[in-house]
Design a protein around this motif. Sequence first.
Motif, short mmCIF file in Angstrom:
data_model
loop_
_atom_site.label_atom_id
_atom_site.label_comp_id
_atom_site.label_asym_id
_atom_site.label_seq_id
_atom_site.Cartn_x
_atom_site.Cartn_y
_atom_site.Cartn_z
N HIS A 12 0.91 -1.26 0.02
CA HIS A 12 0.05 -0.01 0.12
C HIS A 12 0.91 1.15 0.21
N THR A 26 -3.25 4.03 -2.18
CA THR A 26 -4.00 2.81 -2.34
C THR A 26 -4.60 2.17 -0.97
N ARG A 29 -7.86 1.08 -1.33
CA ARG A 29 -8.24 0.22 -2.42
C ARG A 29 -7.57 -1.02 -2.50
#
Length: 145
Positions: A12, A26, A29
């Motif tokens: 991430h 991220t 996500r």
Amino acid sequence: MTIDTQSRITLHFELAMDDGAVVDSTFERTPATFTYGDGSLLPGVEKKLLGMCAGEKKDFVLNPEDAFGQPNPANIQHFKRDQFGADMELAEGMVISFADAQRAELPGVVQSISDDEVVVNFNHPLAGRTLRFTAEILKVEAVSS
């Protein structure tokens, strides 16, 4: 296993301005996966990941040289206004897509407009900026050659 130049990395990340404004992340996500040196991350960012291992999280300061470089005055181009369609509405800050000599897409940001001239900046929008990069390493795998 620690990250080296023969690693496939899942992480991430968050890229933010030095004032904290997030450019990309991220963390909310799907994590990113890339192979070291494949061009997915800037080389200056990849170097900072060397030696990290799964479960590790770090914040890095990215000076312009480690990120998008310094702005290049040669990347600011002056065009005659009549090179743009008469019906084309131009505005400062507008991104226009141009084609380079190899016909690849080259975005430029309209910097100023006058009756006779349009000034377009082809520098990366983050050129010259000090950025913050946060990386949380989720998985490190050896790349088989």
